[in-house]
Design a protein around this motif. Sequence first.
Motif, PDB file in Angstrom:
ATOM      1  N   THR A   1     150.054  66.812  32.565  1.00 48.22           N
ATOM      2  CA  THR A   1     149.768  68.091  31.906  1.00 48.22           C
ATOM      3  C   THR A   1     148.840  68.995  32.711  1.00 48.22           C
ATOM      4  O   THR A   1     148.853  70.207  32.539  1.00 48.22           O
ATOM      5  CB  THR A   1     149.129  67.855  30.528  1.00 48.22           C
ATOM      6  OG1 THR A   1     147.773  67.381  30.693  1.00 48.22           O
ATOM      7  CG2 THR A   1     149.924  66.840  29.723  1.00 48.22           C
ATOM      8  N   GLY A   2     147.995  68.400  33.558  1.00 51.86           N
ATOM      9  CA  GLY A   2     147.005  69.188  34.283  1.00 51.86           C
ATOM     10  C   GLY A   2     145.779  69.524  33.464  1.00 51.86           C
ATOM     11  O   GLY A   2     144.848  70.162  33.959  1.00 51.86           O
TER      12      GLY A   2
ATOM     13  N   GLY B   1     139.071  71.723  29.764  1.00 57.25           N
ATOM     14  CA  GLY B   1     139.506  72.558  30.872  1.00 57.25           C
ATOM     15  C   GLY B   1     140.741  72.025  31.581  1.00 57.25           C
ATOM     16  O   GLY B   1     141.390  71.082  31.154  1.00 57.25           O
ATOM     17  N   ARG B   2     141.062  72.673  32.685  1.00 63.59           N
ATOM     18  CA  ARG B   2     142.251  72.345  33.471  1.00 63.59           C
ATOM     19  C   ARG B   2     141.851  71.627  34.757  1.00 63.59           C
ATOM     20  O   ARG B   2     141.076  72.145  35.564  1.00 63.59           O
ATOM     21  CB  ARG B   2     142.995  73.621  33.852  1.00 63.59           C
ATOM     22  CG  ARG B   2     143.617  74.363  32.693  1.00 63.59           C
ATOM     23  CD  ARG B   2     144.951  73.790  32.312  1.00 63.59           C
ATOM     24  NE  ARG B   2     145.937  73.903  33.377  1.00 63.59           N
ATOM     25  CZ  ARG B   2     147.095  73.253  33.386  1.00 63.59           C
ATOM     26  NH1 ARG B   2     147.379  72.415  32.414  1.00 63.59           N
ATOM     27  NH2 ARG B   2     147.956  73.418  34.375  1.00 63.59           N
TER      28      ARG B   2
ATOM     29  N   GLU C   1     142.676  73.561  37.908  1.00 66.66           N
ATOM     30  CA  GLU C   1     141.836  74.687  38.295  1.00 66.66           C
ATOM     31  C   GLU C   1     140.601  74.246  39.077  1.00 66.66           C
ATOM     32  O   GLU C   1     139.869  75.078  39.613  1.00 66.66           O
ATOM     33  CB  GLU C   1     141.391  75.463  37.041  1.00 66.66           C
ATOM     34  CG  GLU C   1     142.534  76.158  36.305  1.00 66.66           C
ATOM     35  CD  GLU C   1     142.076  76.801  35.017  1.00 66.66           C
ATOM     36  OE1 GLU C   1     140.876  76.679  34.676  1.00 66.66           O
ATOM     37  OE2 GLU C   1     142.901  77.416  34.331  1.00 66.66           O
ATOM     38  N   ASP C   2     140.365  72.950  39.127  1.00 61.11           N
ATOM     39  CA  ASP C   2     139.181  72.452  39.815  1.00 61.11           C
ATOM     40  C   ASP C   2     139.288  72.685  41.324  1.00 61.11           C
ATOM     41  O   ASP C   2     140.381  72.735  41.885  1.00 61.11           O
ATOM     42  CB  ASP C   2     139.004  70.953  39.546  1.00 61.11           C
ATOM     43  CG  ASP C   2     138.683  70.654  38.080  1.00 61.11           C
ATOM     44  OD1 ASP C   2     138.456  71.611  37.319  1.00 61.11           O
ATOM     45  OD2 ASP C   2     138.674  69.466  37.720  1.00 61.11           O
ATOM     46  N   PHE C   3     138.136  72.812  41.967  1.00 63.97           N
ATOM     47  CA  PHE C   3     138.118  73.003  43.421  1.00 63.97           C
ATOM     48  C   PHE C   3     136.836  72.392  43.985  1.00 63.97           C
ATOM     49  O   PHE C   3     135.927  72.023  43.223  1.00 63.97           O
ATOM     50  CB  PHE C   3     138.218  74.492  43.790  1.00 63.97           C
ATOM     51  CG  PHE C   3     137.120  75.358  43.200  1.00 63.97           C
ATOM     52  CD1 PHE C   3     135.871  75.451  43.807  1.00 63.97           C
ATOM     53  CD2 PHE C   3     137.353  76.084  42.050  1.00 63.97           C
ATOM     54  CE1 PHE C   3     134.866  76.251  43.274  1.00 63.97           C
ATOM     55  CE2 PHE C   3     136.348  76.887  41.505  1.00 63.97           C
ATOM     56  CZ  PHE C   3     135.108  76.972  42.120  1.00 63.97           C
TER      57      PHE C   3
ATOM     58  N   LYS D   1     136.219  73.947  32.591  1.00 57.60           N
ATOM     59  CA  LYS D   1     135.081  73.729  31.687  1.00 57.60           C
ATOM     60  C   LYS D   1     133.998  74.773  31.914  1.00 57.60           C
ATOM     61  O   LYS D   1     133.420  75.311  30.958  1.00 57.60           O
ATOM     62  CB  LYS D   1     134.514  72.325  31.929  1.00 57.60           C
ATOM     63  CG  LYS D   1     133.249  71.987  31.140  1.00 57.60           C
ATOM     64  CD  LYS D   1     133.517  72.016  29.644  1.00 57.60           C
ATOM     65  CE  LYS D   1     132.391  71.349  28.853  1.00 57.60           C
ATOM     66  NZ  LYS D   1     131.098  72.015  29.034  1.00 57.60           N
ATOM     67  N   LEU D   2     133.713  75.091  33.181  1.00 55.46           N
ATOM     68  CA  LEU D   2     132.671  76.067  33.487  1.00 55.46           C
ATOM     69  C   LEU D   2     133.062  77.452  32.982  1.00 55.46           C
ATOM     70  O   LEU D   2     132.212  78.222  32.526  1.00 55.46           O
ATOM     71  CB  LEU D   2     132.414  76.090  34.993  1.00 55.46           C
ATOM     72  CG  LEU D   2     131.163  76.846  35.464  1.00 55.46           C
ATOM     73  CD1 LEU D   2     129.911  76.316  34.780  1.00 55.46           C
ATOM     74  CD2 LEU D   2     131.029  76.720  36.974  1.00 55.46           C
TER      75      LEU D   2
END
Length: 604
Positions: free
Chosen positions: A442-443, A462-463, A466-468, A480-481
């Motif tokens: 799902t991501g 969160g996703r 989208e994390d980096f 989340k942020l």
Amino acid sequence: MIDQTTGLNLVPHAVEATKSADHIILKSRHPLDAVVENTGVWLHKWAHEAPDRVFLAERSGDGWRELTYAQVLAAVRGIASSLAARGMGPDTPIVIMSGNSVDHALLSLGAQYAGVPTSPLAEQYSLITEAHGRLIYVLDKIKPAMAFVDDAARYATAIGLPNLDGVEIVASQTDGALRDVTAFSDLLKGDASVDVDAVHAKVTPDTLAKILFTSGSSSDPKGVLTTQKMMCVNQAQMASVLPFLKERPPVINDWLPWNHVFGGSHNVNMMLAHGGTFYIDDGKPTKKGFARTVENIMSRPGTLAFNVPVGFAMLAAEMDTNTELRKAYMSDLDMLFYAGASLPQDVWTSLERAAMQERGRLPLMISSWGMTETAPATVMLHEPIGRSGVIGVPLPGTEIKLLPDDEMRCELRVKGHNIMKSYYGDPVKTAEAFDDDGFLITGDAVKFVDVNDVDRGLVFDGRVSEDFKLLTGTWVQAGKLRLDALDVLQGLVQDVVICGHDRDQIGLLIFPRPTQVHGDNSSNGAVIDAQLHAQIDERLRALASTSSGSAKRISRAIILSEAPSLKDHEITDKGSLNVRKIITRRADLIERLYDNEDPALIRI
């Protein structure tokens, strides 16, 4: 079990958890209700048991156009025979280009009855010239045999596209049409040469019912192949844990768009499955449309309420002073259901207060998690919890795989009969969507409310996609942020984008509320406004003071003067941001975000 808080028959959470070295499997301990073969079974049931009960209704002048279950069944059979007479079937989809209406619902149900898939699209794809690219993409992808609009004149530009040459256009209103159009009333007449019972008998659980396109927030929209089984199983899953739905016919007054799985599959099918009544709200939670929503609720209040958080926020604020609305909305309300984003706790509290003032007890206030690919409900809250933000536990008949990290934040993967098997015409994306164990990737990320008590449920976090990483190699949980930033900046901003990939600090692109910008002080795409800068600086400093480490601290921000562009695909039809497109299109502003000398920069 009758819950003392709500007075409703509810099933408490009961979760089975199995842990291995690298993942956790969650399942519901409750059995799954019986599953019908197709949506036609529900329609026949209620047309027989409650033929005169209103099923579908929409505004007509100062009143309502209302169709009973018996009338809907007759219309659906007429449409099904008309489609069959044209030789239509599983390989001849119908694209529905206009929004919610009784005729839209009849066509969708008639097509399902005949085994013809429909593809409902966001009406802005057709009505906004700049969005025609998305419409053309879908038309070229699925090559429909028929297209429906409610008003041929209003949709004249869209139905005149060369991509629809040779496609039969059907319209409720044909006046002003600039090309040959079939009147919807002609479909209703049916075709006596067709054995409609034999046509319907061929519709199985595996028959394709809909091609629902995702919002395309990170790439081109993907067509989710939604079968009869996916929709029918999903209603059985929810009925298993919300037994009060089976005890009296539910009523909703709902605006949520039917090109989305929440409005068009979840809500429409919930009414159909339980013999309920669906009043179509032609308003919206916008400045222009909210008054109409209030008028509709006052005229036809419901027993269930579905909305996005901004819609509930507007209703809560209005009910503080509009006692007639509060009475209409709350007096007979069994359940209040929010989705799409977390409901701010102050809005939750305001809704609780309104319910207690009006009836002395609370409705069941819940949320859920799902995707277009999951039909949609897969994780659901089905007991009172007294707070916002919890998405619940697995529904019966689903299996949840959680992949935890060091902080017990878990990537969410799902399996079940409500989960799609493939995307339309895209084997590569389909293969990428599932792991080696057959779970849909799902991501999304979740956390346990209490790691020592799985029955307390899960919280959306969160996703993962989208994390980096920062330049230091530290992972930033961007989803989340973003939620934390939106919470602290509420009232000042419409949305934000978290930045910082391969940088040494986290930055923020801010789309402000227009009412919060004082004067025209833009500088090459950025806002320079001393008062707004000061307010944002103060709130972000407060957020930073609670942060530990560079991966959770926003240290700089820029306010954008240009709203997200639909034409440039910076915003999806759901209203969510296409982060990848924004970062690419506004690369110059990203550079300015990390220029300490830029006058538009807010340094925290």
